[in-house]
Design a protein around this motif. Sequence first.
Motif, mmCIF file in Angstrom:
data_model
loop_
_atom_site.group_PDB
_atom_site.id
_atom_site.type_symbol
_atom_site.label_atom_id
_atom_site.label_comp_id
_atom_site.label_asym_id
_atom_site.label_seq_id
_atom_site.Cartn_x
_atom_site.Cartn_y
_atom_site.Cartn_z
ATOM 1 N N PHE A 1 0.789 -1.373 -0.071
ATOM 2 C CA PHE A 1 -0.015 -0.097 0.085
ATOM 3 C C PHE A 1 0.594 1.127 0.110
ATOM 4 O O PHE A 1 1.991 1.273 0.553
ATOM 5 N N SER A 2 0.446 2.284 -0.856
ATOM 6 C CA SER A 2 1.137 3.660 -0.582
ATOM 7 C C SER A 2 0.163 4.501 -1.269
ATOM 8 O O SER A 2 -0.875 4.422 -2.158
ATOM 9 N N TRP A 3 0.098 5.795 -0.306
ATOM 10 C CA TRP A 3 -0.991 6.777 -0.699
ATOM 11 C C TRP A 3 -0.863 7.224 -2.062
ATOM 12 O O TRP A 3 -1.816 7.659 -2.930
ATOM 13 N N GLU A 4 0.508 7.349 -2.605
ATOM 14 C CA GLU A 4 0.687 7.907 -3.963
ATOM 15 C C GLU A 4 -0.011 6.819 -5.026
ATOM 16 O O GLU A 4 -0.574 7.271 -5.961
ATOM 17 N N ALA A 5 0.280 5.486 -4.541
ATOM 18 C CA ALA A 5 -0.260 4.608 -5.700
ATOM 19 C C ALA A 5 -1.696 4.783 -5.829
ATOM 20 O O ALA A 5 -2.437 4.550 -6.793
ATOM 21 N N LEU A 6 -2.465 4.702 -4.540
ATOM 22 C CA LEU A 6 -3.939 4.938 -4.724
ATOM 23 C C LEU A 6 -4.316 6.301 -5.185
ATOM 24 O O LEU A 6 -5.173 6.208 -5.843
ATOM 25 N N GLY A 7 -3.580 7.319 -4.983
ATOM 26 C CA GLY A 7 -3.988 8.373 -5.594
ATOM 27 C C GLY A 7 -3.981 8.346 -6.783
ATOM 28 O O GLY A 7 -4.833 8.780 -7.749
ATOM 29 N N SER A 8 -2.958 7.904 -7.482
ATOM 30 C CA SER A 8 -2.961 7.953 -8.883
ATOM 31 C C SER A 8 -3.987 6.865 -9.753
ATOM 32 O O SER A 8 -4.331 7.057 -10.757
ATOM 33 N N TRP A 9 -4.000 5.865 -8.966
ATOM 34 C CA TRP A 9 -5.016 4.743 -9.245
ATOM 35 C C TRP A 9 -6.337 5.388 -9.419
ATOM 36 O O TRP A 9 -7.258 5.494 -10.488
ATOM 37 N N ALA A 10 -6.882 6.068 -8.278
ATOM 38 C CA ALA A 10 -8.137 6.744 -8.053
ATOM 39 C C ALA A 10 -8.080 8.007 -9.281
ATOM 40 O O ALA A 10 -9.193 8.153 -9.830
ATOM 41 N N GLY A 11 -7.158 8.625 -9.387
ATOM 42 C CA GLY A 11 -7.176 9.924 -10.135
ATOM 43 C C GLY A 11 -7.441 9.487 -11.544
ATOM 44 O O GLY A 11 -8.408 9.948 -12.205
ATOM 45 N N ASP A 12 -6.796 8.428 -12.222
ATOM 46 C CA ASP A 12 -6.768 8.059 -13.482
ATOM 47 C C ASP A 12 -8.254 7.634 -13.772
ATOM 48 O O ASP A 12 -8.973 7.624 -14.489
ATOM 49 N N LEU A 13 -8.717 6.723 -12.701
ATOM 50 C CA LEU A 13 -10.127 6.181 -12.748
ATOM 51 C C LEU A 13 -11.108 7.169 -13.059
ATOM 52 O O LEU A 13 -12.069 7.327 -13.529
ATOM 53 N N LEU A 14 -10.933 8.306 -12.104
ATOM 54 C CA LEU A 14 -11.927 9.020 -12.141
ATOM 55 C C LEU A 14 -12.009 10.177 -13.239
ATOM 56 O O LEU A 14 -13.003 10.300 -13.700
ATOM 57 N N THR A 15 -10.841 10.500 -13.556
ATOM 58 C CA THR A 15 -10.711 11.583 -14.666
ATOM 59 C C THR A 15 -11.149 10.751 -16.060
ATOM 60 O O THR A 15 -11.518 11.469 -16.977
ATOM 61 N N GLN A 16 -10.459 9.642 -16.086
ATOM 62 C CA GLN A 16 -10.585 8.967 -17.660
ATOM 63 C C GLN A 16 -11.876 8.232 -17.729
ATOM 64 O O GLN A 16 -12.117 7.797 -18.841
ATOM 65 N N GLN A 17 -12.375 7.609 -16.642
ATOM 66 C CA GLN A 17 -13.481 6.811 -16.928
ATOM 67 C C GLN A 17 -14.789 7.240 -15.938
ATOM 68 O O GLN A 17 -15.926 7.506 -16.821
ATOM 69 N N ALA A 18 -14.628 7.150 -14.875
ATOM 70 C CA ALA A 18 -15.915 7.598 -13.904
ATOM 71 C C ALA A 18 -16.581 8.882 -14.460
ATOM 72 O O ALA A 18 -17.611 9.080 -14.466
ATOM 73 N N LEU A 19 -15.469 9.980 -14.689
ATOM 74 C CA LEU A 19 -16.472 11.476 -14.914
ATOM 75 C C LEU A 19 -17.030 11.456 -16.355
ATOM 76 O O LEU A 19 -18.067 11.676 -16.422
ATOM 77 N N PRO A 20 -16.395 11.065 -17.396
ATOM 78 C CA PRO A 20 -17.185 10.963 -18.551
ATOM 79 C C PRO A 20 -18.184 9.998 -18.428
ATOM 80 O O PRO A 20 -19.279 10.311 -19.112
ATOM 81 N N GLY A 21 -18.080 8.786 -17.686
ATOM 82 C CA GLY A 21 -19.296 8.109 -17.512
ATOM 83 C C GLY A 21 -20.558 8.892 -16.954
ATOM 84 O O GLY A 21 -21.666 8.492 -17.380
ATOM 85 N N VAL A 22 -20.150 9.523 -15.792
ATOM 86 C CA VAL A 22 -21.144 9.994 -14.885
ATOM 87 C C VAL A 22 -21.829 11.164 -15.998
ATOM 88 O O VAL A 22 -22.984 11.151 -15.940
#
Lengths: 216, 491, 287
Positions: free
Chosen positions: B276-297
């Motif tokens: 676990f690392s916060w950076e890894a989580l951050g970049s995972w969540a960031g990519d997911l949100l900006t590239q998939q979740a946001l356009p999808g929503v």
Amino acid sequence: MTALRLQGATARYNDTAVLKEVSLTIPAGQRVALVGRSGAGKTTLLRLLHEQYRETGALIPQDLGLVPTLSVFHNVYMGRLHVHPTWYNMINLVRPLEREVAEVRPWLERLGLGDKLFAPVGELSGGQRQRTAVARALIQGSELVLGDEPVSAVDLPQAHNILGAINDRTRTVVLAMHDVELALSYTDRVIGLQDGTVVVDRTTGSLSAQELAELY
Amino acid sequence: MPRSASLRTSLAFVAIGLACLASADLAITTLHPWRELGRFTWGLVTPSFQEGGTLGLALGKTVAFALLGVAAGSVTGMGLALIYHRRLVRVSAAFVRAVHELFWALLFLQFLGLNAITGLLAIALPYAGIFAKVYAEILEEGDRSAEPALPAGTGKISRFFFARIPEVWSHIRTYTVYRVECGLRTSAVLGFVGLPTLGFYLDSAFLQGDYSRVGALLLLFYVLIALIRVWLRPWLVPLYLALAPLLLGGSLQVSMGNVTRFFTQDIVPLGLRDGFSWEALGSWAGDLLTQQALPGVVSTVVLTQIALVATGALALAAFPLICRHFVGRPEKVVTHIALVVGRSTPEYILAYIFLQLWGPSMLPAIVALALHNGAIIAHLIGRYADALQLGPDTPRNPLVRYGYEVVPRVYNQFLAFLFYRWEIIMRESAILGILGIHTLGFYIDSAIQNLRMDHMVALLLITAFLNLGIDAASRIIRAHLRLRTTPTYEP
Amino acid sequence: MHSIRIALLAGVLLLWAGPVAGQTFAFTAIPDQDVTRLQDRFGKVADYLEEELGVAVRYVPVKSYASAVNAFRNDQVQLAWFGGLSGVRARLLVPGSRAIAQGASDRRFRTYFIANTATKIEPTESFPSGLAGLTFAFGSKGSTSGRLMPEHYIRKHLGPPEEVFQRVGFSGNHSQTIDLVATGAYQAGAVNFKVWQTEQAKGAIDTDRVRVIWKTPPYPDYHWTIRGNLEERFGKGFRREVAQALIGLSDHPEIMESFSRERFVPASNKDYQRILEVGRKIGIIER
């Protein structure tokens, strides 16, 4: 059961006191009539008694508390739910067993409902419903029956029949009634209520119908 | 004044819908959309019942999944309804409802595999949440006066079955039958993700351009739903339930290893599997949100808002056609059949058909959602308007009568139904992404195709919360406008 | 109250679950074509394998490439006819699994880029840069010939598809891609060359409306992959028996014809190293 006791019972409904500091003792074996105008506190008094003596008392509520979609048999059988295990009750819900029908039938016959055994309660007249509710209370075999206007919807002969049946079955009885004559002939003691307080409490023998009529 | 508040709200929603419309992709991209539509219609009127055995089996399995799934959901839902006052139960039920059956199926497919249990759970779980809510509401409204008269010492179960259930039994039965109908639609659609129900064969027939077979499958489905009260007899239900597992057959084995792996490895964000690392989580969540979740929503909301307005417009336009104040009996029968077809066809299948015919854009999705939901609301409002008594001085001109007499009197009821369906339209908008429109379903499907369960689960959660949000908004608006639908009269 | 009884009875019936299946050797295949065609082809294969191996064999049809990989991963099937990409993915997920056979022509597989004739793009030897700005249909999201390799070449020559094209779509399978481009739903697309040739031989393609504009260089694609843990369930040497049986299919022309392949030859995991590298480069395979 020794006696029923209420000590300074008070009840409110929407900030209005419907029962004010009522204390009374009813010895076992006594038959009591509660009389008074509607709103005098009879129903509330009965409810309090029922809450306090749930274990021994069978209730005939004013609204009867029947299930209209179920048959007369099922409604009366509800008075026996506590003596049988759950699975047995479920079987009887699905398919009434001969034994239980035989148990229920005499009570209905006594109350003149023998031919309505499997009729849905929803299809009965008001008087028939009232008798169903009485049968359900009597079949419980309790030492105490609390009845809220149990003969309000039947004609006089049926009223005699019902009250006779109640007295035959049970030693201790508390009935809210508005028919003064009936009250005098089936009970030992009359408690009159007015605005939530006891205004009359006498043995039946010492009262006349006129005296009681003043309460109404 | 309530009406002007209703009107203001309506206008605001229409304005939002139009703004969304401006940003939506509505192109018809096939070169000969009408020729395809013609071929499809021709297939419908010339159904081919060849390989009747396969058709029968498809139908049988559709019914089997529906009945078993709804039965399990109903029993569970009843259990939950008894403890529905607990917050945890209410929240969980709302959550399982917020995820579309097809998404549940896709989720279970990942760790239970192509298995009858996957199909059953995909129906039973969300339905349990729905049943819990509605049964709880029905029980709440039931008369409880028999309970105090029961003898002391009566068991809880006996008490419940004697004093409470019979009282509300007819409501429960009506609602459950209605849900069986929904279950049939759900079950049919599950075929599109590989379960052996109607959708499976519909998909195959479509891909081969065998429109006569598509026609046969759809017609059989309509007959099945139209005759539901004929074949769904109470005394036959136990028989059906006993036979259904035999019909589904196959292995019911579930490998605990697969389940454990799914929950302990697959759904862990990719970057975090080695530590676990916060950076890894951050970049995972960031990519997911900006590239998939946001356009999808964004696409999901855009589609939902357009479809909502289109649904409302269609319902308002169509309800007079089944209402005695506007049309005679013969016309009424025709429109009635049209509306039955519209509401019996799952949105998913409608969208699938239009997508095949017109190519991928938001247009087929909007038309599908509006047709299905509009048909349902038109039907309900038509019935409601039928019950209205118009005075002798009612205007003779039907348009005037419509605008000045009838619509004002049904409008609040109409809005109640429409806002009730808002959340349902949203659920469907998300799922239609699987067909290629870029709503949340598209990204969820992509995550599955890329075997990214971490993305899939995260997107599913986002979809669920979006739905819960819409549900809350809908409730606030309905409360604000004092709109009400009763549980058993639910569209 | 009749129906209450029914409901109670139904509740009891729900409590017993269905039967549990015995030991069957199950296989699946990626759904790259019409389901009926797949049923026909793999039904025959199942019968053949049952006879050759002496165990019950079942074909499990699936609706997507991911479902095929998942079924393999979850041990619901022990053998699968994968494409290059799905096979590589499956083997990454199931340690010990191996590629055991491939079609002879699968060593040199190709993707055809096709376009609607209305686009006026002419067939060329080099990558058709005129594709930029059109609408483009891939096959399935998890396909080698319909997604991975065409995307690889598009990225190499033009850039990321979602930026290069006006609209990107996934048709689901190759037959569908041809239909979509022929009807103009998409202006261009990428399709498995085998499917194109088969459809063309059947006369199912309207060549006035859609044509091939570019052929990719060859790459390895379809193959059979088997799980590793089968010895204790099906006996010693089972994997070799399966491999031999599959290669033995070459003597059954009617089955080979349904595969549009002449014969099956042995394959190994390292034959697909190239696919793994391309997958990682594009980001479809992330570890």
